[in-house]
Motif scaffolding. Structure first.
Motif, PDB file in Angstrom:
ATOM      1  N   ALA A  99      26.395  66.193 -24.325  1.00  0.00           N
ATOM      2  CA  ALA A  99      26.642  65.012 -23.488  1.00  0.00           C
ATOM      3  C   ALA A  99      25.737  64.944 -22.271  1.00  0.00           C
ATOM      4  N   VAL A 100      25.269  66.104 -21.793  1.00  0.00           N
ATOM      5  CA  VAL A 100      24.390  66.123 -20.620  1.00  0.00           C
ATOM      6  C   VAL A 100      23.131  65.297 -20.858  1.00  0.00           C
ATOM      7  N   LYS A 101      22.707  65.236 -22.111  1.00  0.00           N
ATOM      8  CA  LYS A 101      21.472  64.501 -22.442  1.00  0.00           C
ATOM      9  C   LYS A 101      21.762  63.086 -22.969  1.00  0.00           C
ATOM     10  N   ALA A 102      23.031  62.740 -23.154  1.00  0.00           N
ATOM     11  CA  ALA A 102      23.397  61.438 -23.741  1.00  0.00           C
ATOM     12  C   ALA A 102      23.560  60.374 -22.667  1.00  0.00           C
ATOM     13  N   SER A 103      23.163  59.150 -22.991  1.00  0.00           N
ATOM     14  CA  SER A 103      23.237  58.051 -22.027  1.00  0.00           C
ATOM     15  C   SER A 103      24.621  57.416 -21.951  1.00  0.00           C
ATOM     16  N   ASP A 104      25.350  57.423 -23.076  1.00  0.00           N
ATOM     17  CA  ASP A 104      26.692  56.838 -23.092  1.00  0.00           C
ATOM     18  C   ASP A 104      27.473  57.427 -24.263  1.00  0.00           C
ATOM     19  N   ILE A 105      28.702  56.960 -24.460  1.00  0.00           N
ATOM     20  CA  ILE A 105      29.582  57.528 -25.481  1.00  0.00           C
ATOM     21  C   ILE A 105      29.048  57.305 -26.888  1.00  0.00           C
ATOM     22  N   ASP A 106      28.448  56.148 -27.130  1.00  0.00           N
ATOM     23  CA  ASP A 106      27.896  55.885 -28.467  1.00  0.00           C
ATOM     24  C   ASP A 106      26.721  56.799 -28.767  1.00  0.00           C
ATOM     25  N   ALA A 107      25.869  56.991 -27.766  1.00  0.00           N
ATOM     26  CA  ALA A 107      24.728  57.896 -27.934  1.00  0.00           C
ATOM     27  C   ALA A 107      25.213  59.318 -28.163  1.00  0.00           C
ATOM     28  N   LEU A 108      26.287  59.695 -27.493  1.00  0.00           N
ATOM     29  CA  LEU A 108      26.847  61.037 -27.664  1.00  0.00           C
ATOM     30  C   LEU A 108      27.354  61.234 -29.090  1.00  0.00           C
ATOM     31  N   LYS A 109      28.096  60.271 -29.595  1.00  0.00           N
ATOM     32  CA  LYS A 109      28.680  60.410 -30.929  1.00  0.00           C
ATOM     33  C   LYS A 109      27.621  60.537 -32.020  1.00  0.00           C
ATOM     34  N   SER A 110      26.479  59.889 -31.807  1.00  0.00           N
ATOM     35  CA  SER A 110      25.424  59.930 -32.824  1.00  0.00           C
ATOM     36  C   SER A 110      24.385  61.024 -32.558  1.00  0.00           C
ATOM     37  N   ALA A 111      24.563  61.754 -31.458  1.00  0.00           N
ATOM     38  CA  ALA A 111      23.600  62.808 -31.094  1.00  0.00           C
ATOM     39  C   ALA A 111      23.726  64.024 -32.012  1.00  0.00           C
ATOM     40  N   ASP A 112      22.628  64.754 -32.149  1.00  0.00           N
ATOM     41  CA  ASP A 112      22.611  65.946 -32.991  1.00  0.00           C
ATOM     42  C   ASP A 112      23.342  67.100 -32.319  1.00  0.00           C
ATOM     43  N   MET A 113      24.139  67.799 -33.132  1.00  0.00           N
ATOM     44  CA  MET A 113      24.869  68.977 -32.649  1.00  0.00           C
ATOM     45  C   MET A 113      24.828  70.024 -33.760  1.00  0.00           C
ATOM     46  N   GLY A 114      23.809  70.851 -33.726  1.00  0.00           N
ATOM     47  CA  GLY A 114      23.676  71.896 -34.737  1.00  0.00           C
ATOM     48  C   GLY A 114      23.403  71.380 -36.126  1.00  0.00           C
ATOM     49  N   GLY A 115      22.632  70.312 -36.228  1.00  0.00           N
ATOM     50  CA  GLY A 115      22.283  69.782 -37.545  1.00  0.00           C
ATOM     51  C   GLY A 115      23.186  68.672 -38.044  1.00  0.00           C
ATOM     52  N   LYS A 116      24.245  68.381 -37.317  1.00  0.00           N
ATOM     53  CA  LYS A 116      25.141  67.267 -37.650  1.00  0.00           C
ATOM     54  C   LYS A 116      25.304  66.402 -36.416  1.00  0.00           C
ATOM     55  N   THR A 117      25.744  65.162 -36.608  1.00  0.00           N
ATOM     56  CA  THR A 117      26.058  64.334 -35.448  1.00  0.00           C
ATOM     57  C   THR A 117      27.358  64.853 -34.840  1.00  0.00           C
ATOM     58  N   VAL A 118      27.586  64.507 -33.586  1.00  0.00           N
ATOM     59  CA  VAL A 118      28.849  64.876 -32.935  1.00  0.00           C
ATOM     60  C   VAL A 118      30.019  64.282 -33.711  1.00  0.00           C
ATOM     61  N   ASP A 119      29.884  63.034 -34.149  1.00  0.00           N
ATOM     62  CA  ASP A 119      30.935  62.373 -34.925  1.00  0.00           C
ATOM     63  C   ASP A 119      31.276  63.169 -36.180  1.00  0.00           C
ATOM     64  N   GLN A 120      30.248  63.591 -36.926  1.00  0.00           N
ATOM     65  CA  GLN A 120      30.472  64.340 -38.159  1.00  0.00           C
ATOM     66  C   GLN A 120      31.081  65.701 -37.873  1.00  0.00           C
ATOM     67  N   THR A 121      30.672  66.311 -36.775  1.00  0.00           N
ATOM     68  CA  THR A 121      31.230  67.609 -36.385  1.00  0.00           C
ATOM     69  C   THR A 121      32.730  67.493 -36.145  1.00  0.00           C
ATOM     70  N   VAL A 122      33.137  66.414 -35.457  1.00  0.00           N
ATOM     71  CA  VAL A 122      34.566  66.185 -35.186  1.00  0.00           C
ATOM     72  C   VAL A 122      35.310  65.901 -36.484  1.00  0.00           C
ATOM     73  N   THR A 123      34.715  65.087 -37.362  1.00  0.00           N
ATOM     74  CA  THR A 123      35.339  64.773 -38.649  1.00  0.00           C
ATOM     75  C   THR A 123      35.563  66.041 -39.471  1.00  0.00           C
ATOM     76  N   ASP A 124      34.580  66.922 -39.485  1.00  0.00           N
ATOM     77  CA  ASP A 124      34.715  68.191 -40.209  1.00  0.00           C
ATOM     78  C   ASP A 124      35.829  69.044 -39.604  1.00  0.00           C
ATOM     79  N   ALA A 125      35.940  69.013 -38.281  1.00  0.00           N
ATOM     80  CA  ALA A 125      36.981  69.801 -37.602  1.00  0.00           C
ATOM     81  C   ALA A 125      38.371  69.256 -37.927  1.00  0.00           C
ATOM     82  N   VAL A 126      38.468  67.937 -38.088  1.00  0.00           N
ATOM     83  CA  VAL A 126      39.748  67.317 -38.460  1.00  0.00           C
ATOM     84  C   VAL A 126      40.216  67.873 -39.804  1.00  0.00           C
TER      85      VAL A 126
END
Length: 291
Positions: A99-126
């Motif tokens: 999030a430190v590098k993201a401009s807003d919430i939408d950018a954060l959700k689509s940002a890369d996090m270890g090879g997956k988007t943040v959104d996909q990372t959360v979905t996998d955790a669910v």
């Protein structure tokens, strides 16, 4: 095979998956409905989507500061128990780092996090943890000095309330005191200039109506309103509030004494503004029995 809207709807209804996921599942499996269901289950998308209707009002707020930039992120879960889960905490910390590098919430959700988007990372955790989760909010501040504070910490830099304070001058010790004040008192804005004019006008009108009920003359009411609005500002604006560290002075006065100018702040509290519907399980069972 052509994938029709009705096929996508049927798959969504049967699995609870999102529209784009359902369409992709059908495309990947040449329109085979059963294969598409298995594909979604394999990806963890059907299980995650089925839980998306449940209220996620618990979770954690994480804060991260890099230089003169600070960010706070709220990641929700359904139960407080998950907030204590080490895997959930690790994921939230990772999201805050992104999030430190993201401009807003939408950018954060689509940002890369270890090879997956943040959104996909959360979905996998669910799918793994078994609760609905979401990245709900993020907010940031910039300043010469940015100080963070977490109240009811569950782990380093994450807890139930996250606060960021941006200022020029002063030191981190004073900034932390201000952050603790914000966590406790929850001001609506930094100063009167930052308050929504509509909110101010509404409060003024309410106070005028109350004063008029007393039957006093209009000129007396005007003086009354002036005093009441000053009191209102002292309650809702940070710089005019009594400082919790020293109630004899305002936060603004304390800042001057500390040689600091507070320029911005952020306060995020887990579940703030989310309406949680309480279910009466006994009534639900009784209703089902009658049916």
């Amino acid at each position: 095979m052509a994938i029709t809207a009705s096929m996508v709807k049927e798959l969504r209804d049967s699995t609870g998956a999102g529209m784009m996921d359902a369409k992709k599942a059908l495309t990947e499996n040449d329109g085979d409905m059963e294969a598409a269901v298995d594909w979604l289950r394999t990806k963890g998308l059907a299980k995650a989507a089925k839980k998306s209707g449940r209220t996620a009002a618990e979770g954690l707020v994480a804060v991260k500061v890099e230089g003169g930039h600070g960010v706070a992120v709220e990641v929700n879960s359904e139960t407080d128990f998950v907030g204590k889960n080490a895997d959930f905490q690790k994921m939230v910390a990772g999201i805050a780092n992104v999030a430190v590098k993201a401009s807003d919430i939408d950018a954060l959700k689509s940002a890369d996090m270890g090879g997956k988007t943040v959104d996909q990372t959360v979905t996998d955790a669910v799918a793994v943890i078994g609760e609905n989760m979401s990245v709900r909010r993020m907010a940031s501040v910039d300043g010469d000095t940015v100080v963070s504070y977490v109240h009811n910490a569950a782990a380093p830099d994450m807890g139930k309330i996250g606060v960021l304070v941006a200022m020029t001058g002063g030191d981190e010790a004073f900034g932390r005191q201000v952050a603790m004040h914000i966590a406790a008192v929850n001001p609506a804005s930094l100063s009167e200039d930052d308050l929504d004019p509509a909110v101010v006008e509404k409060e003024k009108q309410v106070q005028m109506d109350i004063a008029r009920e007393s039957g006093k003359p209009e000129q007396v009411i005007e003086k009354m309103i002036e005093g009441r609005m000053k009191k209102y500002m002292s309650e809702v604006t940070l710089l005019n509030q009594s400082f919790v560290v020293n109630p004899d002075v305002t936060v603004g006065d304390a800042a001057k004494e500390a040689g600091a100018t507070i320029t911005a702040f952020v306060r995020l509290e887990v579940g703030e503004g989310i309406e949680v519907v309480k279910e009466d399980f006994a009534a639900e069972v009784a209703k089902a029995a009658k049916g």
